[in-house]
Design a protein around this motif. Sequence first.
Motif, short mmCIF file in Angstrom:
data_model
loop_
_atom_site.label_atom_id
_atom_site.label_comp_id
_atom_site.label_asym_id
_atom_site.label_seq_id
_atom_site.Cartn_x
_atom_site.Cartn_y
_atom_site.Cartn_z
N LYS A 1 0.77 -1.24 0.00
CA LYS A 1 0.00 0.00 0.00
C LYS A 1 0.80 1.29 0.00
CE LYS A 1 -1.39 0.14 4.81
NZ LYS A 1 -2.42 -0.16 5.76
N LYS A 2 2.05 1.24 0.45
CA LYS A 2 2.72 2.52 0.63
C LYS A 2 3.67 2.89 -0.50
CE LYS A 2 2.46 3.34 5.50
NZ LYS A 2 3.22 3.08 6.72
N LYS B 1 8.16 2.65 -1.12
CA LYS B 1 8.70 1.91 -2.27
C LYS B 1 9.06 2.80 -3.44
CE LYS B 1 6.36 -2.21 -0.79
NZ LYS B 1 5.33 -3.19 -1.03
N GLY C 1 -2.73 -1.42 -3.10
CA GLY C 1 -3.22 -0.10 -2.69
C GLY C 1 -2.44 1.04 -3.32
N ALA D 1 -11.42 1.00 -2.98
CA ALA D 1 -10.91 -0.10 -3.80
C ALA D 1 -9.98 -0.94 -2.94
CB ALA D 1 -10.18 0.45 -5.01
N GLY E 1 -3.93 -6.71 -3.13
CA GLY E 1 -5.10 -6.17 -2.43
C GLY E 1 -5.00 -6.52 -0.97
N GLU F 1 -5.53 -10.27 3.36
CA GLU F 1 -5.81 -10.84 4.69
C GLU F 1 -7.31 -11.09 4.86
OE1 GLU F 1 -4.21 -7.98 4.07
OE2 GLU F 1 -2.35 -7.82 5.21
N ASP G 1 4.61 -10.01 3.34
CA ASP G 1 3.22 -10.26 2.93
C ASP G 1 3.13 -11.16 1.72
OD1 ASP G 1 1.72 -8.75 4.78
OD2 ASP G 1 2.48 -6.93 3.85
P1 AMP Z 1 3.17 -2.85 2.17
O1 AMP Z 1 3.67 -2.97 3.59
O2 AMP Z 1 3.27 -1.49 1.61
O3 AMP Z 1 3.76 -3.92 1.26
O4 AMP Z 1 1.62 -3.16 2.24
C1 AMP Z 1 1.07 -4.41 2.55
C2 AMP Z 1 -0.34 -4.20 2.95
O5 AMP Z 1 -1.03 -3.53 1.92
C3 AMP Z 1 -1.13 -5.48 3.19
O6 AMP Z 1 -1.36 -5.60 4.57
C4 AMP Z 1 -2.42 -5.27 2.42
O7 AMP Z 1 -3.58 -5.53 3.18
C5 AMP Z 1 -2.38 -3.79 2.10
N1 AMP Z 1 -3.13 -3.43 0.87
C6 AMP Z 1 -2.99 -3.95 -0.35
N2 AMP Z 1 -3.86 -3.41 -1.20
C7 AMP Z 1 -4.58 -2.51 -0.50
C8 AMP Z 1 -5.66 -1.65 -0.81
N3 AMP Z 1 -6.18 -1.58 -2.04
N4 AMP Z 1 -6.14 -0.85 0.17
C9 AMP Z 1 -5.64 -0.91 1.42
N5 AMP Z 1 -4.62 -1.73 1.78
C10 AMP Z 1 -4.11 -2.52 0.84
#
Ligand code: AMP
Length: 399
Positions: free
Chosen positions: A200-201, A205, A224, A296, A324, A327, A355
């Motif tokens: 998500k972030k 990245k 995300g 989304a 997405g 979890e 993840d």
């Molecule tokens: P990261 O630590 O940036 O790799 O993010 C991993 C997290 O992103 C996971 O816990 C996912 O649940 C979350 N994630 C993935 N897609 C989405 C989305 N569309 N909206 C919110 N969270 C998301």
Amino acid sequence: MYKDLCFIDDLDIKGKRVLIRVDFNVPMDDKGNITDDTRIRSVLPTINYALDEKAKVILASHLDRPGGKRVPELSLAPVAKRLSRLLEKDVRLAPDCVGEEVKRMVDEMKPGDVVLLENLRFHPGEEANDDEFGKELGELADVYINDAFATAHRSHASNVAITKYVKEYGAGFLMKKELTYFSKAMEEPTRPLVAIIGGKKVSDKVGVLVSLCEKVDKLIIGGGMALTFFKSLGYEVGRSFTEDDALNKAREVIEKVRERNIKLYMPVDFVVADRFSPSAETKVVTYQEIPKDWMALDIGPATVTLFSEAIQNAKTIIWNGPMGVFEIDAFSRGTFAMVTSVANSYALTIVGGGDTDVAVHRAGEFAKISYISTGGGAFLELLKGNDLSGIAALRRGKK
Ligand code: AMP
């Protein structure tokens, strides 16, 4: 990347005191039972090699975040027990990682003995990369081996300062495997090379994405973070998770993609929900149709087809980050469908990051992935093109 490093089998360790920095930061339940011992198993080749060479094996690791003080619940005692079972031999747990008693214990070791030092992070000197603490650790050994890839990006005493206080040092077999696969994928890739980046972030990245633009043939952005990209391009993203202070960074990445003439793949549809809940109402919409009050939470089926086609002719695939909120079942299909596509591809496939690793294991597809990295943060640092502090320290004083 690794060719100039010295590895454990380049050194004469026979009968010597060999301190191996490992990452035994394993997950445990609230009763102190280890729930996944992958991290212990992944360094067994190095430990067994040292034992075959009749070295005196001293293992050092951290566990969790005790914050520089002794926290009895974060003792490595359960790890000593599990390791003993895996090695089928006695593993003695030292009462601490430095100090007179530990020195005495090490002095009494015979070739083929194994001692596990107590949690390094019980001492503030570890995370502070304190020279004195590094010296105390170093004095326990003749040879130092770093095999803790997952913590190699941290400048801590047990992987940086210590190298000043041991005569000989090098890396272990896990480190070698990680660096070899990484380098096969990123330094001498068989092309086309495709990177799939999710999670998500964007802020975490952006460095990875910019660096990937220099290397990949195709870049797939899902998860995300795609929403932050769409927002930066002026699209309505409703109440989706976005990082408003990363919009400029997202634009920078898009600029870089254009400059380098890379093929960029973004989601064309999403699974949207009326709230962040397993029981939310959901529907599939195109990327231009995200309703104002919805969010989304997964890529849609058309995106899965698009992304799967994009990796079809890939010869090398590198993947970090879920597609997405995998979890939650209702938002996990996109990630699991991509696991299947990646697992069934004929490419060299490398997956990194906690993840993504969890998703691959939950999908039962881990055996079909060429390599699953044991490091999250360390893997991302490598993707950014950065050297890891623990590896730089081994390189600095190569003897
Ligand atoms: P990261 O630590 O940036 O790799 O993010 C991993 C997290 O992103 C996971 O816990 C996912 O649940 C979350 N994630 C993935 N897609 C989405 C989305 N569309 N909206 C919110 N969270 C998301």
